[in-house]
Design an enzyme around this catalytic site. Structure first.
Site, short mmCIF file in Angstrom:
data_model
loop_
_atom_site.label_atom_id
_atom_site.label_comp_id
_atom_site.label_asym_id
_atom_site.label_seq_id
_atom_site.Cartn_x
_atom_site.Cartn_y
_atom_site.Cartn_z
N SER A 275 41.65 3.75 40.12
CA SER A 275 39.57 3.69 39.25
C SER A 275 39.64 5.21 39.59
O SER A 275 38.80 5.67 39.05
CB SER A 275 39.85 3.07 40.40
OG SER A 275 39.11 2.95 41.04
N LYS B 132 38.26 9.46 51.49
CA LYS B 132 37.71 8.21 51.96
C LYS B 132 38.08 7.99 53.55
O LYS B 132 38.29 6.62 52.75
CB LYS B 132 36.50 7.91 51.41
CG LYS B 132 35.28 8.82 50.97
CD LYS B 132 34.56 7.63 49.56
CE LYS B 132 33.34 9.28 48.62
NZ LYS B 132 32.87 8.00 48.37
N SER C 186 28.93 6.29 44.64
CA SER C 186 29.59 7.07 43.44
C SER C 186 30.87 6.48 42.87
O SER C 186 32.16 6.27 42.86
CB SER C 186 30.37 8.63 43.00
OG SER C 186 31.72 8.52 44.08
N ALA D 267 33.70 4.18 41.03
CA ALA D 267 34.66 4.23 39.45
C ALA D 267 34.10 3.78 37.66
O ALA D 267 33.30 4.62 37.38
CB ALA D 267 35.72 4.34 39.86
N LYS E 213 31.63 5.41 57.00
CA LYS E 213 30.51 4.00 56.15
C LYS E 213 31.43 2.83 55.56
O LYS E 213 30.70 1.97 55.76
CB LYS E 213 29.80 4.70 54.62
CG LYS E 213 30.98 5.66 53.71
CD LYS E 213 31.20 4.66 52.42
CE LYS E 213 32.11 5.76 51.88
NZ LYS E 213 33.07 4.40 50.57
N VAL F 202 44.02 -0.38 47.47
CA VAL F 202 43.95 -0.10 48.90
C VAL F 202 42.49 -0.53 49.91
O VAL F 202 41.57 0.39 48.81
CB VAL F 202 44.45 1.39 49.52
CG1 VAL F 202 43.91 1.29 51.24
CG2 VAL F 202 45.91 1.11 49.07
N GLU G 28 40.33 1.31 52.67
CA GLU G 28 40.21 2.19 52.97
C GLU G 28 39.80 1.79 54.51
O GLU G 28 40.07 2.16 55.46
CB GLU G 28 39.80 3.62 52.87
CG GLU G 28 40.69 4.53 51.59
CD GLU G 28 41.76 4.28 51.76
OE1 GLU G 28 42.24 4.70 52.88
OE2 GLU G 28 42.30 5.59 51.17
#
Length: 352
Positions: free
Chosen positions: A10, A108, A141, A143, A194, A282, A284
């Site tokens: 994405s 990230k 941000s 996607a 985060k 995924v 993260e």
């Protein structure tokens, strides 16, 4: 510029749209031939960006050599677990092509086992013969919003001011604003950690906890991020900016966030594997929780939210035990330990 986006997920797709809007020649690379074919023929990527029409100027390939040959700048938009193998493969191809590229990564997280930041993994696998510099692009941000050209503001960080300026120039336009930051450690740690807090907030939401509890975890979570980040050499002020507070807010409060949604699913009784399979992407925050938990022990940093989430994810403690562990901690001041740490690290930064 000729730019190759490695990854057809994405965010990679939405960034390809930004880059094309900015007049660049964009080629995407993906392993899934069906996705590549859909991008080329239907100008959509329905698996990752539903109901979004792509500009016909975006091309895609499943040949990594073609992507390497095309590029002056490479955007690495693959999951953290794939960064090392993809970087190694690109390094070999670029050597054979006898060319160097500027690399911008948007991953990230932290690498499991080594606990390395993504830029360090890339630098370990790519040589001076093949890479001009590595930069990171990070911040609040989603996607889905970038693809719709909704106003978005991010940070880019790099140790080389010239490369930093190049990345800002390449990506910035009227709806996608890019700020420069020289603190790569802070930008990468903020973007990675985060996800842990967003996962925890998702669990709270799934358990029907209120906004009060969520606000507390977001606030205390930011302190955890700052504590570990400053110990690792980051500028504490970075965590008050886009890659810290900004990214934390957007990731911990929106259904666009896969980490937030994964937390909700876990609270509903799904396993980690079931939650990730349902989303098809995924998450993260799961691996990052493990890496950050181990890093906190290595650096001697207190991270109670990360500690509890780690035990919830990997040691099978109940939601009740996790909640009790967070709420019944010892009495302490709100900024105890943090002020001294941040003041010490800020002095080091200003001295430099």
């Amino acid at each position: 510029m000729n730019i190759s986006v490695i990854g057809t997920g994405s965010f990679g797709t939405s960034l390809a749209m930004v880059l094309l809007d900015n007049g660049h020649n964009v080629l995407m690379y993906g392993r899934n031939k069906e996705v590549v074919s859909e991008i080329n023929n239907d100008h959509t990527n329905s698996r990752f960006l539903k109901n979004i029409n792509l500009n016909a100027g975006i091309r895609a390939t499943s040949d990594l050599n073609e992507a390497a040959n095309h590029a002056e700048l490479i955007v690495l938009a693959v999951p953290v677990k794939a960064i090392r193998s993809v970087s190694k493969e690109l390094n070999q191809l670029l050597k054979e092509l006898d060319k160097k590229v500027l690399v911008v990564h948007v991953a990230k997280g932290l690498e499991l086992g080594t606990h390395m930041r993504v830029s360090d993994v890339i630098q370990e696998e790519m040589s001076d013969e093949t890479m001009v510099d590595v930069c990171v692009l990070s911040g609040p941000s989603h996607a889905e919003e970038v693809a719709l050209k909704a106003p978005t503001t991010v940070s880019t960080a790099c140790r080389n001011p010239k490369s930093l300026q190049t990345v800002q120039d390449v990506f910035m336009n009227k709806y996608f604003r890019v700020y420069r930051n020289e603190d790569m450690t802070g930008v990468e740690i903020g973007g990675a950690l985060k996800n842990i807090i967003a996962l925890a907030i998702g669990v709270l939401h799934g358990l029907n906890f209120g906004d009060n509890a969520k606000a507390a975890i977001i606030t205390r979570g930011l302190q955890e991020i700052a504590r570990l980040g400053t110990k690792m050499g980051a500028n504490p002020l970075t965590f008050l900016g886009l890659a810290g507070m900004g990214d934390l807010i957007v990731t911990a409060t929106s259904m666009h966030s896969r980490n937030y949604r994964c937390g909700i699913m876990l609270a509903e009784g799904k396993t980690i594997d079931e939650a990730q399979a349902e989303m098809g992407m995924v998450v993260e925050g799961v691996n990052t929780t493990k890496a950050a938990y181990e890093l906190s022990k290595e650096y001697g940093v207190e991270m109670p939210i990360t500690d509890v989430l780690y035990k919830y994810l990997f040691n099978d403690i109940s939601e009740e035990e996790a909640f009790y562990a967070l709420m019944m901690r010892e009495k302490t001041g709100e900024t105890d330990k943090l002020e001294d740490l941040m003041e010490e690290q800020y002095k080091d930064w200003t001295r430099e």
